[in-house]
Design an enzyme around this catalytic site. Structure first.
Site, PDB file in Angstrom:
ATOM      1  N   THR A  67      -9.468  -5.218   1.909  1.00 26.34           N
ATOM      2  CA  THR A  67     -10.277  -5.779   2.994  1.00 26.34           C
ATOM      3  C   THR A  67     -10.938  -4.722   3.868  1.00 26.34           C
ATOM      4  O   THR A  67     -11.759  -5.057   4.717  1.00 26.34           O
ATOM      5  CB  THR A  67      -9.389  -6.661   3.908  1.00 26.34           C
ATOM      6  OG1 THR A  67      -8.315  -5.856   4.395  1.00 26.34           O
ATOM      7  CG2 THR A  67      -8.824  -7.854   3.160  1.00 26.34           C
ATOM      8  N   GLY A  68     -10.577  -3.445   3.689  1.00 24.37           N
ATOM      9  CA  GLY A  68     -11.158  -2.381   4.510  1.00 24.37           C
ATOM     10  C   GLY A  68     -10.611  -2.341   5.933  1.00 24.37           C
ATOM     11  O   GLY A  68     -11.025  -1.515   6.742  1.00 24.37           O
ATOM     12  N   LYS A  75      -0.858   4.326  -7.934  1.00 25.99           N
ATOM     13  CA  LYS A  75      -0.798   5.715  -8.390  1.00 25.99           C
ATOM     14  C   LYS A  75       0.402   5.930  -9.306  1.00 25.99           C
ATOM     15  O   LYS A  75       0.292   6.531 -10.370  1.00 25.99           O
ATOM     16  CB  LYS A  75      -0.714   6.684  -7.196  1.00 25.99           C
ATOM     17  CG  LYS A  75      -0.305   8.063  -7.691  1.00 25.99           C
ATOM     18  CD  LYS A  75      -0.146   9.154  -6.708  1.00 25.99           C
ATOM     19  CE  LYS A  75       0.634  10.286  -7.408  1.00 25.99           C
ATOM     20  NZ  LYS A  75       0.531  11.577  -6.775  1.00 25.99           N
ATOM     21  N   GLY A 133       1.430   3.043  -2.546  1.00 25.06           N
ATOM     22  CA  GLY A 133       1.003   3.949  -3.617  1.00 25.06           C
ATOM     23  C   GLY A 133       1.555   3.509  -4.969  1.00 25.06           C
ATOM     24  O   GLY A 133       1.741   4.331  -5.873  1.00 25.06           O
ATOM     25  N   ASP A 139       0.803  -1.225   0.000  1.00 30.27           N
ATOM     26  CA  ASP A 139       0.000   0.000   0.000  1.00 30.27           C
ATOM     27  C   ASP A 139       0.833   1.271   0.000  1.00 30.27           C
ATOM     28  O   ASP A 139       0.440   2.287   0.574  1.00 30.27           O
ATOM     29  CB  ASP A 139      -0.974   0.012   1.213  1.00 30.27           C
ATOM     30  CG  ASP A 139      -1.823  -1.239   1.246  1.00 30.27           C
ATOM     31  OD1 ASP A 139      -2.198  -1.724   0.170  1.00 30.27           O
ATOM     32  OD2 ASP A 139      -2.098  -1.740   2.362  1.00 30.27           O
ATOM     33  N   ASN A 166      -5.054 -10.368  -3.568  1.00 29.71           N
ATOM     34  CA  ASN A 166      -4.666  -9.792  -2.262  1.00 29.71           C
ATOM     35  C   ASN A 166      -4.239  -8.338  -2.452  1.00 29.71           C
ATOM     36  O   ASN A 166      -4.270  -7.551  -1.514  1.00 29.71           O
ATOM     37  CB  ASN A 166      -3.546 -10.606  -1.587  1.00 29.71           C
ATOM     38  CG  ASN A 166      -2.333 -10.845  -2.483  1.00 29.71           C
ATOM     39  OD1 ASN A 166      -2.328 -10.503  -3.658  1.00 29.71           O
ATOM     40  ND2 ASN A 166      -1.306 -11.444  -1.916  1.00 29.71           N
ATOM     41  N   HIS A 170      -4.836  -1.849  -5.574  1.00 31.25           N
ATOM     42  CA  HIS A 170      -4.113  -0.677  -6.059  1.00 31.25           C
ATOM     43  C   HIS A 170      -5.112   0.425  -6.421  1.00 31.25           C
ATOM     44  O   HIS A 170      -5.903   0.259  -7.342  1.00 31.25           O
ATOM     45  CB  HIS A 170      -3.239  -1.055  -7.268  1.00 31.25           C
ATOM     46  CG  HIS A 170      -2.146  -2.029  -6.918  1.00 31.25           C
ATOM     47  ND1 HIS A 170      -1.245  -2.502  -7.824  1.00 31.25           N
ATOM     48  CD2 HIS A 170      -1.818  -2.610  -5.735  1.00 31.25           C
ATOM     49  CE1 HIS A 170      -0.404  -3.322  -7.215  1.00 31.25           C
ATOM     50  NE2 HIS A 170      -0.741  -3.410  -5.953  1.00 31.25           N
ATOM     51  N   SER A 202       5.383  12.105  -3.888  1.00 30.17           N
ATOM     52  CA  SER A 202       3.937  12.214  -4.094  1.00 30.17           C
ATOM     53  C   SER A 202       3.322  12.960  -2.920  1.00 30.17           C
ATOM     54  O   SER A 202       3.603  12.655  -1.760  1.00 30.17           O
ATOM     55  CB  SER A 202       3.351  10.799  -4.234  1.00 30.17           C
ATOM     56  OG  SER A 202       1.951  10.867  -4.314  1.00 30.17           O
ATOM     57  N   ASP A 210       2.427  14.394   2.205  1.00 30.60           N
ATOM     58  CA  ASP A 210       1.432  15.368   2.685  1.00 30.60           C
ATOM     59  C   ASP A 210       0.798  14.952   4.009  1.00 30.60           C
ATOM     60  O   ASP A 210       0.395  15.803   4.809  1.00 30.60           O
ATOM     61  CB  ASP A 210       0.338  15.554   1.623  1.00 30.60           C
ATOM     62  CG  ASP A 210      -0.286  14.237   1.192  1.00 30.60           C
ATOM     63  OD1 ASP A 210       0.460  13.392   0.637  1.00 30.60           O
ATOM     64  OD2 ASP A 210      -1.499  14.025   1.420  1.00 30.60           O
TER      65      ASP A 210
END
Ligand code: GDP
Ligand code: IMO
Ligand code: MG
Length: 444
Positions: free
Chosen positions: A321-322, A23, A20, A18, A43, A46, A433, A353
């Protein structure tokens, strides 16, 4: 057919996923002829934001959002055909052209029994299934998988005889015979392990269902190793899209709290059929802090209000999966190791950021262990859980940097933070980013 073949570029996560990657792949994809997934399966999650529209890709390469770019699911991926077809349908409904998608005939199929096995194994490991002989004693814990059947599918791939490849879906006789053998084994294991018993898997029905799914996928199925070689011979440019990340690599990550594929850049050759010397640019993607989903050690994890604030600002909840992601300070010991394993030729620092508003920023520069202090990473899930990070503290920044487009415009403290990362890791930061959108990117 003459002349040099083009070199390839790779985008690889250097933490626990995760970072990025989606992106960045989307940002770069337009300059390439093909975007290739080489590992993992559903799994992965993106997220790509284009013009305010958010897309969540799991099996389909993020290059699909760039018209005219081939999106290749390589042989190293484990493919759940149902999920893939659903993902294709969703993309089509949103007006995305999916005709550029191709799937390796050698990719392995995630079957329903793999997902059941994934679930069952996690239950056994977490001790929620009361069976004397299989109870976890508290040392061996659940991995916290995504329950997408990834581990069991890769295990069957290595077992050979119990595996189904995408190409097998197009051979109904082979598929039926394989599934009869496989299902008798799976049924025996499931009924022995599960206290309440489970519905036996019907090989015949499964063969029919998966042959039908195979017919739907047939126009996309290819020998993708030759396809990629053809692209390179014609001076085409290839971009590899890593799924999961280096610290989740089955050989080099925090084993056993890892995924089941070579999720570092080391998996590219085997997972695509493109030899390693062809890759001349490896962009290691790293968040400005750390996150992890599921179990396993994370030395710099924060359990306080700072961690909660970063989680909220970074919207650190899983794309697949949230689940809320575990949050911590940036771990330079782990990052330098991951850059080494994946051979990063440059870094892309993302979500900078999100750190805005923190008075102080901490960076782990060594670990305290029972044997003394070390600045070397310990690629072992059990040993790593015993270390204490030693931090360097730097000044934070409070400005909103989401509109910044050049390195020099960044607040001084942010630049100092990036410079410290670069100096410690020894790899140049080429991209920063500062927001989820394509435009919110600083190319140095
Ligand atoms: P991946 O698995 O590596 O592709 O990463 P995910 O998409 O699962 O998670 C990254 C999340 O951060 C997504 O929600 C992105 O939209 C978001 N994101 C990416 N880059 C930035 C950034 O620079 N700033 C912020 N605030 N969000 C970002
Ligand atoms: P992307 O590509 C974050 C983690 C799971 C679990 C472990 C094993 O979006 O960065 P698995 O289902 O693979 O057997 O789970 O690995 N994991 C990820 N965490 N991002 C991912 O992918 C992940 N893929 C697997 O949470 O801890
Ligand atoms: Mg993700």
């Amino acid at each position: 057919m003459t002349g040099e073949k083009m070199g390839a570029t790779a985008v690889v996560g250097l933490q626990w996923g995760d970072e990025g990657k989606g992106k960045l792949v989307d940002l770069l994809a337009g300059r390439f002829d093909a975007v290739v997934r080489y590992n993992g399966g559903a799994n992965a999650g993106h997220s790509v934001v284009v013009g305010g529209e958010r897309y969540a890709l799991h099996l389909v390469p993020s290059g699909i959002l760039s018209p005219g770019v081939k999106a290749v699911i390589g042989n190293g991926v484990v493919v759940d055909p149902q999920r893939l077809l659903e993902e294709i349908a969703t993309l089509r409904e949103r007006g995305v052209d999916t005709d550029q998608l191709v799937i390796s005939d050698r990719a392995h199929v995630v079957m329903p029994y793999h997902k059941a096995e994934d679930e069952l194994r996690e239950q056994l490991l977490s001790g929620s299934v009361r069976e004397d002989q299989t109870q976890s004693k508290g040392v061996v814990n659940a991995i916290g998988t995504t329950k997408r059947g990834i581990g069991p599918a890769y295990a069957d791939k290595v077992q050979r005889a119990t595996a189904v490849r995408i190409g097998d879906l197009l051979r109904p006789d082979v598929l039926r015979e394989k599934l009869e053998l496989i299902c008798s084994m799976k049924n025996a294991v499931f009924s022995a392990l599960h206290p309440e018993g489970v519905e036996p898997v019907d090989a015949y029905a499964l063969a029919e269902e998966y042959a039908a799914l195979g017919r739907q996928l047939e126009p996309m199925i290819r020998d993708t190793a030759y396809l990629l070689d053809d692209i390179r011979r014609e001076q085409g440019r290839i971009l590899f899209e890593g799924a999961n990340a280096t610290m989740l690599d089955v050989d080099h990550g925090t084993y056993p709290y890892v995924t089941s594929s070579n999720a570092s850049a080391l998996g590219i050759g085997a997972g695509s059929g493109v030899p390693p010397q062809c890759i001349d640019r490896i962009i290691g993607v790293v968040k400005a802090y750390s996150t992890r989903v599921g179990g396993g050690p994370m030395p710099t994890e924060l359990f306080d209000a700072t961690g909660d604030a970063i989680r909220e600002r970074g919207r650190e909840f899983g794309t697949t999966t949230g689940r809320p992601r575990r949050v911590g300070w940036l771990d330079l010991v782990a990052l330098r190791y991951a850059a080494m394993i994946s051979g990063a030729t440059e870094l892309c620092v993302t979500l900078l950021d999100v750190l805005s508003g923190e008075q102080e920023l901490k960076l782990a520069t060594s670990y305290r262990t029972s044997e003394g202090e070390t600045d070397r990473f310990i690629a072992d899930g059990y040993a790593l859980s015993g270390v204490t990070p030693v931090y360097e503290t730097m000044a934070g920044f409070s400005q909103d940097i989401t509109g910044v487009r050049t390195f020099d415009e960044l607040p001084e403290a942010a630049r100092a933070y990036l410079n410290r990362i670069e100096a410690f890791v020894g790899v140049r930061i080429g991209i920063v980013s500062v927001g989820p959108d394509r435009e919110q990117t600083i190319i140095r």
